[in-house]
Design an enzyme around this catalytic site. Structure first.
Site, short mmCIF file in Angstrom:
data_model
loop_
_atom_site.label_atom_id
_atom_site.label_comp_id
_atom_site.label_asym_id
_atom_site.label_seq_id
_atom_site.Cartn_x
_atom_site.Cartn_y
_atom_site.Cartn_z
N SER A 31 0.82 -1.22 0.00
CA SER A 31 0.00 0.00 0.00
C SER A 31 0.85 1.26 0.00
O SER A 31 0.30 2.37 -0.09
CB SER A 31 -0.94 0.01 1.21
OG SER A 31 -0.21 0.14 2.41
N LYS A 44 -6.39 4.79 8.26
CA LYS A 44 -5.28 5.59 7.73
C LYS A 44 -5.68 7.06 7.62
O LYS A 44 -4.90 7.96 7.93
CB LYS A 44 -4.85 5.05 6.37
CG LYS A 44 -4.22 3.67 6.43
CD LYS A 44 -3.93 3.13 5.04
CE LYS A 44 -3.31 1.74 5.11
NZ LYS A 44 -3.06 1.15 3.78
#
Length: 731
Positions: free
Chosen positions: A605, A648
């Site tokens: 990611s 996040k």
């Protein structure tokens, strides 16, 4: 022992179980007997002892058990005919209605209740299971057909609850007590007998009564002999010799009386008070606890030893006979234990022996003990790797394999079931105040958020149940009648995972030491985003630097990258080589994951983060440090979906960032808390050119670079859009 023994003038010891007697019991030979022996009454001359009658009691008792349990079993089967009948509705107190018209928009699915006190909790566990429809259907079928089941899935999704539910669905009329008898021919090979549940205690009592009467007669005889000896010694004027003789006589009788006590059998499995099929949780059990054991005897001679049959201890496989044996994390069992477990499943019986070679119990091995159980094996995905192939084949060949879902579609019916879940947790705990309707709504919002998918609810009920208990404890500490929404919000803060607490601490420490830059523009530095554990986000800066190559040009990455992260760096280098005018064969690209920690970086990611940092360093274009980003990158420049976007984004907001770039495919998965919505702008991107357009500063050079990248990546994306249903990396 044959039936003719009863009329023999000198019958052998009636407490000795023999092979003939065992054969007669198995064949159901008709025998006349005096039932009064069960109650400890003396029978007529030549009547059989309680041990000889054990087989006949088993024959009659098993018939009685079938008759008494047949009606209830039939009713149970009617109740569980289809999976739709199980927990498909939420029952409430009379007068409470369900608003079907507004159910779609209502967080409670149209359930018109003031608190969970109005919701009725089902009695059976199988009706309380939520969301695992396929698994429940399999459990029902397996219970009817007595099939083994292996359930694989994440912790806390209901595997143990389904196993317990299966024990309630199994018939109970076949339950048995297991008795272990002394073997007069070989003390290290005890005999094993099974009788219907509840009969074992009667047999034990009868044997104890008979032993008591024998000891009483022996005691009377002993004192008579001692009295005669003492009188004789007094007449002979040798009282010292008389006392010595009396002591010897007492020791002889005391020593020989142990043989009578040894005739009392040892009941190793007692199902007399069992009201449903047994359930044994053997998770983490060592070999002795699972397969049975024989205790060590430090006194093995001199008349002080304990008879071997009294030292036999049953294992979980024997206690679960006619019931359910549940083994979670089955791959943690020793491979030899798994082999023996497979033998027990195959044979339906397993002899008990001492598990330690240094123990005196290692010399003892009983006859095979019944262990006709249904096994439910469970574990995470890695459980299949270390599971014995033959054991898995045995389960698969004679049962079912099922994968437990992590999430379920968000529907009004499921929301109503989630409200019932809260009521179940309150009732199960017994000390929590009931939850108000707005408190339940907040819990359902949290279930949506923890699912990580839009229009889905999490099925990780164990962690969600922990939140329920923390909120209830807060309300109870303040002596309130109901648990409110404020209690749930406070519980969410108090019940943060260790990873969340560490992430928050890292963010605060970096602010103190100015390690986080969120105001200026810097070349080659990007605020990447990652997750710790499963539910905590953290900002992870990535820096890139271009240096002259000492040999051939190469990409050098530091920060304890795991395999997936290294591969993502290689994918990024492919994009860079394709668009860059710089001869990379003469350059070394250095990439640093700042403060990655001891765990390093796993997952892909950080791909767009690495690509943005390297491109910025190559083109000398600064990056806006108020921007944070996450996303995977294909070799053609597509931004692919990743996991944990909600956590996040919240981490970026806590760190002071104004903008967060996420994959467009993850746009539907964003479910941040209300307090963070005004703090950050979320920008979905589908290719690397869109990412750079947002992150880079310096208009002339930035615009030229973005236009060049669009010519490379646009065609690829028009032809194949990233799929949101892929399996994104958790990092």
């Amino acid at each position: 022992m044959s039936n003719d023994t009863n009329v023999d003038d000198t019958p052998e010891d009636p407490s000795e179980p023999t092979d003939d007697h065992d054969e007669d019991r198995r064949q159901g030979t008709d025998r006349s007997q005096d039932e009064e022996q069960v109650h400890g009454n003396e029978g007529p001359q030549g009547a059989r002892s309680p041990l000889e009658e054990d087989g006949d009691r088993a024959e009659r008792g098993s018939t009685d058990g079938v008759e008494s349990g047949s009606e209830s079993t039939t009713n149970d089967e009617d109740d569980i005919e289809t999976v739709e009948d199980l927990g498909s509705t939420v029952d409430v107190d009379p007068g409470v209605e369900i608003d079907e018209e507004n159910a779609e928009d209502d967080l409670l699915g149209g359930l018109q209740v003031d608190s969970t006190d109005d919701i009725e909790v089902p009695d059976r566990l199988v009706d309380q299971v939520i969301g695992q429809d396929e698994a429940r259907d399999i459990i029902i079928k397996a219970a009817k057909q007595r099939r083994h089941v292996m359930m694989i899935g994440s912790p806390g999704t209901g595997k143990s609850m389904l196993a317990k539910a299966m024990s309630q669905l199994l018939p109970q009329e076949d339950l048995q007590d297991v008795l272990v008898y002394h073997n007069p021919d070989d003390g290290n090979a005890p005999k094993v007998r099974t009788v219907p549940a509840g009969k074992g205690e009667q047999i034990i009592d009868a044997h104890k009564e008979e032993a008591r009467k024998r000891n009483q007669m022996r005691s009377i005889l002993m004192w008579i002999i001692i009295a005669v000896v003492i009188v004789y010694a007094l007449l002979a004027a040798n009282i010292l010799l008389g006392i010595l003789a009396a002591g010897i006589i007492w020791l002889i009788f005391r020593y020989t009386s142990r043989g009578t006590d040894a005739m009392v059998p040892n009941m190793i499995v007692d199902n007399g008070d069992q009201r449903q099929a047994p359930f044994e949780d053997a998770t983490g059990a060592h070999a002795g606890a699972l397969l049975g054991d024989v205790r060590h005897d430090p006194f093995q001679s001199g008349g002080m030893e304990t008879p071997s049959h009294d030292r036999v201890e049953p294992g979980s496989i024997h206690k679960s006979n006619k019931g359910v044996l549940f083994v979670d994390e089955i791959n943690t069992l020793d491979i030899r234990t798994q082999q023996k477990l497979m033998t027990a499943i195959q044979e339906g019986e397993f002899a008990i022996t001492g598990q330690s070679e240094r123990s005196s119990g290692a010399m003892v091995q009983t006859e095979p003990v019944p262990c006709d159980f249904v096994m439910i094996a469970a574990g995470n995905l890695d459980a299949m790797e270390n599971m014995h192939p033959a054991l898995r084949n045995r389960v698969k060949g004679y049962g079912y394999e099922v994968y437990m879902d992590d999430t379920i579609e968000d529907t009004p019916e499921m929301r109503r079931k989630y409200a019932r879940f809260v009521a179940q947790e309150v009732e199960r705990d017994g000390r929590l105040p009931h939850f108000t309707d707005d408190a339940v709504e907040e819990l359902i919002l949290e279930a949506k958020r923890r699912s990580g998918r839009k229009n889905h609810l999490t099925l990780h009920f164990r962690s969600l149940g922990g939140l329920v208990r923390v909120a209830g404890d807060i309300a109870r500490a303040e002596d309130r009648e109901y648990t409110t929404r404020d209690d749930v919000l406070q519980a969410k803060q108090r019940s943060r995972s260790i990873e969340q607490q560490l992430a928050d601490d890292y963010i605060e420490r970096r602010k103190d030491y100015e390690l986080q830059v969120t105001e200026e523009a810097v070349e080659g530095r990007v605020n990447g985003l990652a997750v710790m554990g499963e539910d905590s986000g953290i900002m992870l800066p990535v820096m890139a630097e271009i240096a002259p190559a000492q040999g051939g040009g190469q990409v050098i990455a530091t920060g304890k990258l795991q395999e997936m992260a290294e591969e993502s760096v290689q994918n990024v280098s492919a994009i860079i080589k394709k668009f860059s005018d710089v001869d990379l064969s003469e350059k070394d690209i250095h990439i640093q994951f700042v403060q990655a920690g001891q765990q390093g970086v796993d997952g892909d990611s950080a791909s767009i983060t690495v690509a943005t940092a390297v491109i910025s360093a190559l083109e000398d274009i600064p990056i806006d440090q108020s921007v944070a980003m996450t996303g995977s990158l294909s070799v053609r420049g597509d931004v692919l979906p990743v996991g944990g976007v909600t956590h996040k984004i919240e981490a970026a907001a806590k760190a002071g960032c104004d903008t967060v770039i996420i994959p467009k495919a993850n746009e539907q998965d964003v479910m941040i808390e209300d307090e963070y919505e005004e703090m950050v702008d979320i920008i979905p991107c589908s290719n690397i050119s869109e990412v750079l357009d947002v992150a880079l500063e310096g208009e002339p050079k930035k615009d030229s670079l973005v236009d060049r990248l669009k010519q490379i990546t646009g065609t690829a994306l028009d032809r194949q859009q990233p799929v949101g249903g892929s399996n994104p990396s958790p990092q």
